[in-house]
Design an enzyme around this catalytic site. Structure first.
Site, PDB file in Angstrom:
ATOM      1  CE  LYS A 285      -3.893  -1.819   2.728  1.00 34.67           C
ATOM      2  NZ  LYS A 285      -4.931  -1.645   1.696  1.00 34.67           N
ATOM      3  NE  ARG A 359     -10.756  -9.991  -1.717  1.00 38.51           N
ATOM      4  CZ  ARG A 359     -11.043  -9.138  -2.694  1.00 38.51           C
ATOM      5  NH1 ARG A 359     -11.308  -9.575  -3.906  1.00 38.51           N
ATOM      6  NH2 ARG A 359     -11.076  -7.843  -2.469  1.00 38.51           N
TER       7      ARG A 359
END
Ligand code: BES
Ligand code: MN
Ligand code: ZN
Length: 507
Positions: A285, A359
């Site tokens: 990120k 996820r």
């Protein structure tokens, strides 16, 4: 230092007879009489001040606006604090809770030792008392635990009393205590989510959740990496392998006891994302705002706090909480884009973006919750930036199947005071997860709907059309600004929805 245990109570007494440091009286913008003489026992002098302040516009009774006066001799309270409550018809549980929280913060910042809040006529006293106690509790939350000066944010009152115009005292006290348990649970979740990632590692998170669970009388199981390998949780372990900190998976089990215990019926499976820090991994990120990613376990914290609260409240249904805990780091041992991992259910996943880690760990956790017998599932996760784009910081994204279960969660969230809004899981979105090499990719690129494709990924791990819902709290778990009812930081999003669900199974 010995911690003072705050006392919460409920009384059915004329407000003038309650001897406290500060008495909060909600005032509605559309109260017919500008002086609020409708409040039983309001004396002429006080009514005059209020009337004047309202006529001049000094106090408009807007939300979270305060007007504090010394109490006249007719009152046992020392000061009266009139709090703006907006329009009477616009009161919702969420708004009432925030009003109560703003009263709590006002009392805290002014070093009030005892406070009471009056529930105005015309509302369901028990439901309101519970919500008010929940809201007041919010002000106990400490966002500055690492500050040298522990008095800068005031002090939480030692005594907090909810006054209702009429009804049964014992029922009122029980309602106040229920609200207190719920508010406490939200604070626990907020506290965990605020903890920095160097303190709250996956192991430390597991230890704290275990302690919470044991204190609440739950059966707690902490699975370490050896056990996770035996279970074949390749997705969870894949995310963890870049970090020096090993993964954990915590299972909290609540079995109701006593005559009301439902031995059949639903087994609720609550699953929460527990990424203690999300750097993105090799798909790293940008630096800007990365510090916030210490709250990427807010869903897991919500599940932990909620299951404990359900046990304390004596919920009638069986509940299983499953919280996968990992740190998502880039390193020489980290997973790479292009790697293929095998899930506990046997499915293979091509990693297209290591930043879509939530996820992955939830997939194995959802599988495990089903292995343990969960019949109805809900997962809570700070899952996608795309959900923040879609709904901002105002509402959590709600997805799932079948529609009836999603509607149930929507109803429960609405009455619990969590804002959620549905996003569709049309079959077409599933196409975006197709892989050339494996059963699916983990992150669809390009064609939009990132919150939905993430939910579709999770859905692949739910078997036999078991009712499953997913709450994406990426936008709601963290407040970027200080509000009248809450400091900057973790909000406790979804905690109340999960508690309500555990208590009612949506009925
Ligand atoms: N934890 C983030 C989601 C997030 C973003 C939460 C902003 C709170 C605020 C999640 O793990 C993530 O990085 N998601 C990616 C998915 C993408 C790579 C498909 C995202 O949303 O960018
Ligand atoms: Mn991520
Ligand atoms: Zn994440």
């Amino acid at each position: 230092m010995v911690m003072q245990v705050p006392q919460f109570d409920g009384v059915v007494t004329p407000a003038a007879d309650v001897a406290v440091d500060m008495l909060f009286v909600p005032v509605f913008q559309d109260d017919a009489d500008a002086s609020v003489a409708g409040v039983s026992g309001l004396d002429a002098a006080t009514a005059g001040w209020i009337g004047q302040a309202r006529a001049s516009g000094e106090f408009r009774a807007k939300l979270y606006e305060f007007f504090i006066v010394p109490a006249t001799s007719g009152w046992k309270a020392r000061r009266l604090a009139f709090v703006g409550a907006g329009k009477r018809a616009e009161i919702t549980p969420e708004r009432l809770r925030k009003i109560a929280a703003s009263c709590g913060y006002t009392a805290r910042l002014r070093l009030v030792t005892s406070a009471a809040i009056l529930i105005r006529d015309g509302f369901e006293p028990l439901a309101f008392a519970s919500t008010v106690a929940d809201g007041l509790s919010a002000a106990e939350f400490d966002s500055g635990v690492y500050k040298a000066d522990q008095t800068s944010e005031g002090r939480f009152p030692e005594q907090l009393i909810v006054i209702v115009p009429g009804g049964d005292r014992a029922a009122l006290q029980a309602a106040v205590l229920r609200g207190r348990v719920i508010g406490d649970a939200a604070n626990q979740a907020r506290m965990l989510a605020n903890e920095p990632a160097n303190v709250l590692t996956p192991r430390e998170f597991a230890t704290r959740v275990q302690a919470m669970g044991v204190a609440a009388g739950l059966t707690v199981d902490v699975l370490d990496d050896t056990r996770l390998r035996e279970l074949g949780m390749g997705l969870l372990l894949g995310v963890a392998q870049g970090s020096a900190e090993p993964a954990r998976l915590v299972v909290l089990r609540y079995e109701p006891a006593g005559p009301h215990a439902a031995k059949t019926g639903p087994v609720l499976g609550l699953v929460g994302k527990g990424v203690t820090f999300d750097t993105g991994g090799i798909s790293i990120k940008p630096a800007e705002g990365m510090d916030r990613m210490k709250d990427d376990m807010a869903g897991g914290a919500a599940v932990a706090a909620a299951v404990c609260a359900i046990a304390k409240l004596g919920g009638p249904h069986r509940v299983i909480g499953v919280i996968p805990m990992v740190e998502n780091m880039p390193s020489g041992t980290a997973i790479r884009p292009g790697d293929v991992l095998t899930a506990a259910n046997g499915a293979t996943v091509e990693i297209t973006n290591t930043d879509a880690e939530g996820r992955l760990i939830l997939a194995d956790a959802l599988w495990y919750a089903q292995q343990l017998g969960a019949t109805h599932l809900i997962d809570v996760a700070t899952l996608t930036g795309a959900c923040v784009v879609a709904l901002g910081k105002t509402a959590s994204g709600l997805m799932g199947a079948p529609d009836a279960w999603v509607d149930t969660i929507r109803t429960v969230a609405g009455r619990a005071g969590d804002r959620v809004w549905p996003l569709p899981l049309f079959d077409e979105y599933r196409e975006q997860l197709k892989s050339e090499i494996a059963d699916m990719i983990n992150a669809a690129s390009g064609r939009g709907a990132g919150a939905i494709t993430a939910a579709w990924f999770l859905r692949e791990f739910v078997t036999n059309d078991r009712p499953w819902a997913h709450l994406d709290i990426a936008g709601t778990a963290w407040s970027e600004e200080r509000k009248a009812y809450q400091p900057k930081g973790a909000t406790g999003a979804a905690v109340r929805t999960l508690i309500d669900l555990g208590m009612t199974a949506g009925a």
